[in-house]
Design an enzyme around this catalytic site. Structure first.
Site, short mmCIF file in Angstrom:
data_model
loop_
_atom_site.label_atom_id
_atom_site.label_comp_id
_atom_site.label_asym_id
_atom_site.label_seq_id
_atom_site.Cartn_x
_atom_site.Cartn_y
_atom_site.Cartn_z
N ASP A 167 0.82 -1.19 0.00
CA ASP A 167 0.00 0.00 0.00
C ASP A 167 0.87 1.26 0.00
O ASP A 167 1.87 1.32 0.71
CB ASP A 167 -0.85 -0.08 1.27
CG ASP A 167 -1.68 1.13 1.51
OD1 ASP A 167 -2.58 1.38 0.71
OD2 ASP A 167 -1.43 1.84 2.51
N GLU A 197 2.00 0.00 -4.80
CA GLU A 197 1.01 0.99 -5.24
C GLU A 197 1.58 2.40 -5.26
O GLU A 197 2.02 2.92 -4.23
CB GLU A 197 -0.19 0.98 -4.28
CG GLU A 197 -1.29 1.92 -4.71
CD GLU A 197 -2.03 2.65 -3.59
OE1 GLU A 197 -3.10 3.21 -3.87
OE2 GLU A 197 -1.52 2.70 -2.46
C1 GLC Z 1 -3.85 3.64 -0.09
C2 GLC Z 1 -5.18 2.96 -0.27
C3 GLC Z 1 -6.29 3.93 0.01
C4 GLC Z 1 -6.11 4.51 1.38
C5 GLC Z 1 -4.77 5.17 1.48
C6 GLC Z 1 -4.52 5.72 2.84
O1 GLC Z 1 -3.62 4.57 -1.08
O2 GLC Z 1 -5.30 2.41 -1.55
O3 GLC Z 1 -7.53 3.31 -0.08
O4 GLC Z 1 -7.10 5.46 1.65
O5 GLC Z 1 -3.77 4.22 1.17
O6 GLC Z 1 -4.76 4.81 3.84
#
Ligand code: GLC
Ligand code: MG
Length: 612
Positions: free
Chosen positions: A254, A326
């Site tokens: 993430d 990501e």
């Molecule tokens: C990532 C997740 C998103 C979340 C963010 C902060 O980007 O994909 O859904 O809100 O992290 O936690």
């Protein structure tokens, strides 16, 4: 590759392709050198000619499950792990062999699980570890891999680590990013710097307990962990080991771009001068001190080593552990993560560009350029990927309009590289309309009743539409956690599957099966003469039928000649066609099509097989 100019297939051309060719006479003498040459030549056109040894994550579609919204099993209106287990056969039907499950860890749910209080448990809302083990076992039984969401950059402010860190209890005192405030001349204390959170306003929040500021890339309830602290780093590696021991096949990391910040906490970011932005928004600043700082590479490398240590693949089994990270940055930045050790950074360029809501319209030429850029910038030997939608963005069919729902699936599943499908995309689910009162996403709530629609991610998180019964078969509860899309009576898995006509789900499945053909799985992708409306490309792997993909992304019916290069054929056979094209009897599956004159309505897409 221009097929017309291809030399006859001989050992020589197979080996070195035309211009590097060694005269055939010399081949016998120079056989040894030639063999060596094949191994050192790394140009992609050479590599494509031989079946590459692909890993499972290069062969399968990755399907993202947002667990709150997929299937509820206990009637509380929120999806859960037993719900997912009950739907595993669905993936066998779809021919999907890899699932990424968004967070299911204990959480106060201020950001729906992206704010954990433990990385190694399951929130009771979703089930328990026994359910998770069961899910993994049942998935593996069906030859489906499971990837977890590794929320590694921050925890919930309710996490015991944070509580102890606030109280300076060792070894936790340094687990988070802490800094004293700056004292102004008038005696007031302000945050150390002007760093802004992704959700707007200062990224520094004051802790009364510790009498210091803590940093958060997202909401104040998501304090950033500190990877400059050795104990924290080890803690995170142990979390990866915990899930690998249970048998998971990899992880989606993430928010990798935010994993670490500069250690110069008192240095201010410079303004970006981006029009339409305000000081309290992230985009107003150049985030050089808070995003993609080089030290992240060392952390990713360590994680990669942990994953690799659990890879016991041999010639018969592929147990490789997969890491996808990501981030939303362009190739120049995101491709660094290949070198750091990730298998791939998500490529969100089609989300960012094909987004008329926020950006200028991206026509077929623009789509071609975005795709070509991915291939052109890919580091040697690395694998491309494409994503159209996820839980953080508007669904692709809502961005472009439902006329293009099927066409988008044709695009995603015929490109060279791993496609990621967001749940519901395969049946053509669209965004819901959510009132401010019903808004659950903290990002939306933060922006207030006048602006929440600009950023709220609730519209793309509505419950999965399984059938036409009440609540679409998602839950027995009277009310699901977010409203269902009113179109669920016609757009749902069961109705589409049982339809006597062509439907989005069948198109998806046909493509998911067809893309196992060598040409579609790893073959070269060559664009034809793309116009602002007509996107077309050829996929070809040696000794296999070629596939021509044609999509009309324009808004007019057009007749086009596809018989010239790179196709150079008069006829082909329609293998897959979008629903309207089939249902309106404009094209017939498995029938011949004359390539010199193909008429396409807006949103039509075809995959045409070409025999050599
Ligand atoms: C990532 C997740 C998103 C979340 C963010 C902060 O980007 O994909 O859904 O809100 O992290 O936690
Ligand atoms: Mg439930």
């Amino acid at each position: 590759m221009d097929k017309t100019s291809e030399k006859p297939k001989s050992f020589c051309t197979r080996l070195c392709q035309g211009k590097l060719c060694i005269p055939l006479i010399a081949v016998t003498v120079l056989a040894g050198i030639a063999v060596a040459l094949t191994t050192v030549l790394t140009s992609s056109s050479v590599r494509e000619r031989f079946p590459p040894d692909l890993k499972w994550w290069q062969k399968s579609i990755v399907y993202q499950i947002y667990p709150r919204s997929f299937q509820d099993s206990d009637g509380d209106g929120v999806g859960d792990l037993p719900g997912i287990i009950s739907r595993l056969d669905y993936f066998t039907y779809l021919n999907v062999k890899a699932l990424w499950i968004s967070p299911f860890y204990p959480s106060p749910m201020r950001d729906f699980g992206y704010d954990t209080t433990s990385h190694v448990e399951v929130d009771p809302l979703f089930g328990n570890l026994f359910d998770f083990d069961n899910l993994l076992r049942e998935a593996h039984k069906r030859d489906i891999r499971v990837i977890i969401d590794f929320v590694a950059g921050y925890t919930s402010s309710d996490h015991p680590w944070f509580k102890k860190s606030e109280q300076r209890i060792e070894p936790y005192a340094g687990y988070y990013v802490w800094a004293a405030g700056k004292t102004l001349d008038n005696g007031t204390t302000v945050p150390p710097s002007n760093w802004i959170s992704s959700f707007g306003y200062s990224a520094w929040t004051w802790s009364k307990t510790r009498q210091e500021y803590f940093y958060h890339s997202f909401t104040p309830s998501q304090p950033q962990v500190n990877y400059r602290c050795t104990e924290l780093r080890e803690e995170m590696k142990n979390i990866i080991r915990f899930w690998l021991e249970r048998g998971v096949d990899g992880m989606r990391v993430d928010a990798i771009a935010y994993m670490m910040v500069s250690d110069q906490y008192y240095e201010d970011q410079k303004p970006s001068n981006k029009s339409g932005t305000q000081w309290w928004q992230l985009a107003y600043w150049i985030p050089s001190l808070t995003q993609n700082v080089p030290d992240i590479g060392l952390v990713v490398k360590e994680w990669g080593e942990v994953l690799d240590s659990y890879d016991d693949s041999d010639s018969d089994t592929d147990h490789s552990k997969f890491m996808v990270v990501e981030l939303y940055d362009p190739p120049k930045i995101r491709n660094r993560y290949y070198a750091y050790g990730a298998d791939m950074p998500f490529n969100f360029d089609l989300i960012v560009t094909m987004n008329p809501v926020y950006h200028t319209y991206c026509d077929a030429i623009c789509i071609r350029d975005v795709i070509q850029e991915e291939y052109d910038t890919l580091p040697d030997g690395k694998w491309a990927n494409f994503v159209l939608s996820n839980h953080d963005n508007k669904r692709a069919s809502s961005r472009l309009g439902s006329l293009y729902t099927d066409a988008l699936i044709v695009l995603l599943l015929t490109l060279r590289g791993t496609p990621t499908t967001y749940y519901g995309e395969e049946i053509g689910m669209e965004d819901i309309v959510v009132s401010f009162a019903e808004t659950r996403d903290p990002w939306g709530i933060n922006y207030g009743p006048d602006h929440y629609q600009e950023v709220s991610r609730d519209p793309a998180r509505s419950p999965m539409q399984w059938n036409s019964s009440s609540n679409a078969g998602f839950t027995e509860a009277t009310k699901p956690w977010l409203p269902l899309h009113p179109n669920f009576r016609t757009i749902n898995v069961e109705t589409e599957k049982n339809s006597t006509e062509m439907a989005t789900i069948k198109l998806y499945r046909d493509l998911a099966i067809l893309r196992e053909e060598p040409s579609l799985q790893y073959g070269l992708l060559t664009f034809g003469d793309v116009t602002p409306s007509i996107l077309f490309y050829l996929r070809s792997a040696q000794d296999n039928p070629d596939y021509l993909v044609i999509i009309n992304f324009g808004n007019m019916t057009l007749t086009h000649d596809f018989s010239g290069p790179p196709v150079s054929k008069a006829q082909g056979r329609v293998k897959v066609a979008t629903s309207a094209a089939v249902n309106e009897k404009r094209f017939y599956l498995n029938s011949a099509v004359t390539l010199s004159s193909v008429t396409l309505n807006p949103g039509d897409g075809l995959v045409i097989e070409l025999q050599h």
